[in-house]
Design an enzyme around this catalytic site. Structure first.
Site, mmCIF file in Angstrom:
data_model
loop_
_atom_site.group_PDB
_atom_site.id
_atom_site.type_symbol
_atom_site.label_atom_id
_atom_site.label_comp_id
_atom_site.label_asym_id
_atom_site.label_seq_id
_atom_site.Cartn_x
_atom_site.Cartn_y
_atom_site.Cartn_z
ATOM 1 N N TYR A 1 0.845 -1.195 0.000
ATOM 2 C CA TYR A 1 0.000 0.000 0.000
ATOM 3 C C TYR A 1 0.886 1.254 0.000
ATOM 4 C CZ TYR A 1 -4.128 2.821 0.657
ATOM 5 O OH TYR A 1 -5.114 3.760 0.474
ATOM 6 N N LYS B 1 -6.287 -1.323 -0.962
ATOM 7 C CA LYS B 1 -7.132 -1.225 0.235
ATOM 8 C C LYS B 1 -7.708 -2.593 0.597
ATOM 9 C CE LYS B 1 -7.475 3.194 1.490
ATOM 10 N NZ LYS B 1 -7.311 3.728 2.838
#
Length: 540
Positions: free
Chosen positions: A90, A163
């Site tokens: 991420y 996510k």
């Protein structure tokens, strides 16, 4: 399903871990090397390959290959290296993959691409993407306002993919029940429009009624196809994010991470800081630097906490100051957004209102005890600004949250040094411990990943019909209470290394709140059991 169809399905593929019996039954003989490995052996072998990659971008691309081939292996590997993998899977590495998505495109990672130019294809596209799976969680983006890097059109699909990876790694959300979606309404990024490799719609962003009709058609269709859906909005632009949240939050189980998620984690960090300083929330003065979607959303969350602690709306608003590119925001400014207006000040409050056009002048005039940065203006929490703030409060709470690293308002090391260890600091990106005057200061990371996975698990496990402010407040308080105030240099937030444990803590608090408020679709008699039954484990 047999043979290559199984090997090519990331939800069913075990690779070399298929037993001899399975290989015979499933038509896999000859398609795999003869030796049968355990999952642990696969993890060891894969991590050794990962370690040979020379850059974080190469490491992420390698991990995406594993993700595309074998979900169980990917998440088992992720679960054993959470701290190391989080900044690769991420933020901040994901910014590099978004900026180069079209050039690096190989597979769509089970994402769904919906075009404003083909709204009639929305339903069939979602059905094809689900492929019979029971979808419980969608992360959807139009990628107009990706924090720190702006408008990236279809390339922004990677933010939804990333996510969802964190949802599963942190909170055990079943990866077969999630779907990343990008709404391609065009892009105003000229670099993309001029790029012959760009894979999205090559026209300016569509605005107004046509845009909102497109989004609404997606929302209504998704809710019809997937009746137990938790819909997570991510990185929509300033003009649209709050409008969409306001439109849907009381109708469906929806969540906007930029507005609500960032607010939760900042509130949790503040509660943790106050747990250390032993000060009261209602005694604080809050300064927001960078009053866009994220900044205004955080401010609203902190304001709501003031209300929950007994202040009237009028009393609470007196504690808030918003600073944007024009300086302190005043009520007579015609450019204010609806989210900024409640917190704009009257010029009559200040003798020198005309001069409050930069951060230092506002800090001098206001003397805040909390300063949160979401400006993406690097280095703006200068030594002079920080020392001015620290001169008027014993334990200044300073959160430079902008990311990636190059956009942070300050470095944690400088904040500790400039305040001689008094500052209570959280950053938007991972920060190393700071040694100062014989004390090791641990720096909390105010990353939404600390809260949104547990929040989602709690909502899904409880079958909540809505996500409301009470559930959000419960999430923040559950995190803020984890801090150990007796430890010198303690962080204001728990570490990413314990992400799976406190994600469950958050889930318990959120689910209990939903049950207490009678907001569940199904009767939940034991929250802990419901969460345990919902969590997915990476095993064959």
């Amino acid at each position: 399903m047999k043979g290559l169809a199984i090997v090519n399905d990331p939800f069913k593929n075990k690779g070399t871990a298929f037993t001899k019996k399975e290989r015979a039954e499933l038509g896999l003989n000859g398609l795999l090397p003869p030796y049968v490995q355990t999952l642990d052996q696969q993890v060891e072998q894969t991590y050794a390959q990962f370690a040979t990659k020379s850059s974080n971008l190469e490491k992420r691309l390698f991990l995406m290959e594993i993700f595309n081939e074998n979900r169980v292996l990917f998440y088992k590997l992720f679960s054993q290296h959470v701290v190391e993998f989080m900044p690769i899977v991420y933020d901040p590495t994901i910014a590099d993959t978004i900026e180069n998505y079209s050039e690096l495109f190989v597979q769509p990672q089970d994402a769904t691409f919906l075009s404003i130019d083909d709204p009639d294809l929305i339903e069939s596209s979602l059905e094809d993407a689900a492929d019979g799976r029971q979808i419980r969680l969608i992360v959807v983006t139009d990628a107009e306002g990706i924090l720190g890097i702006g408008d990236w059109g279809t390339n922004g699909v990677d933010i939804a993919v990333g996510k969802l990876m964190v949802y599963t790694a942190a909170a055990g959300i079943d990866p077969s029940q999630v779907l990343p979606v990008v709404l391609d309404a065009g892009t105003n990024n000229q670099q993309l429009l001029d790029d012959p490799m760009y894979l999205g719609n090559r026209h300016a962003r569509i605005k107004g009624d046509r845009y909102y009709q497109f989004v609404d058609q997606f929302v209504q269709t998704a809710e019809k196809l997937f009746p137990n859906l938790y819909l997570h909005f991510e990185d929509f632009g300033r003009d649209n994010a709050a409008n969409l949240l306001s439109k849907y939050q009381n109708k469906f189980t929806t969540f906007n991470d930029d507005i609500q998620g960032t607010g939760i984690i900042v509130l949790a960090g503040i509660l943790g800081a106050l747990n250390i300083s032993k000060e009261k929330m209602t005694d604080q003065k809050y300064l927001c630097f960078g009053a866009g979607t994220a900044g205004a959303g955080i401010t609203k969350r902190i304001y709501d906490e003031f209300l929950q602690q007994g202040l009237t709306p009028e009393e609470a608003r007196k504690h808030f100051y918003l600073v944007d590119k024009q300086g302190l925001l005043f009520a007579d400014d015609p450019t204010l957004t609806p989210e900024q207006k409640p917190f704009a000040r009257s010029r009559s409050e200040f003798k020198n209102a005309a001069s409050l056009t930069n951060l230092l002048s506002v800090v001098r005039a206001v003397q805040p005890t909390i300063m949160v940065g979401t400006s993406t203006q690097p280095g703006t929490f200068t030594e002079e600004v920080v020392k001015e703030m620290a001169a008027h409060t014993e334990r200044p709470i300073i959160f430079p949250l902008s990311n990636p690293t190059k956009l942070a308002e300050a470095k944690a090391e400088d904040l500790i040094k400039w305040t001689r260890g008094k500052a209570l600091v959280a950053t938007g990106i991972p920060a190393a411990d700071v040694e100062f005057d014989g004390v090791t200061y641990q720096i909390g990371q105010a990353n939404n990943a600390l809260v949104y996975p547990g929040l989602g698990l709690g909502v899904i496990a409880s079958t909540a019909k809505l996500l409301n402010d009470e559930m959000i407040s419960a999430a923040a308080h559950s995190l803020g209470g984890i801090v150990d105030p007796t430890q010198p240099g303690a962080a204001v937030l728990p570490p990413v290394s314990k992400l799976d444990r406190f994600s469950e803590t958050v889930a318990q608090a959120v689910a209990a709140s939903a049950v207490k408020q009678k907001l569940t679709r199904e009767k939940i008699t034991d929250v802990a059991v419901a969460i345990k039954e919902t969590k997915w484990q990476p095993k064959y």
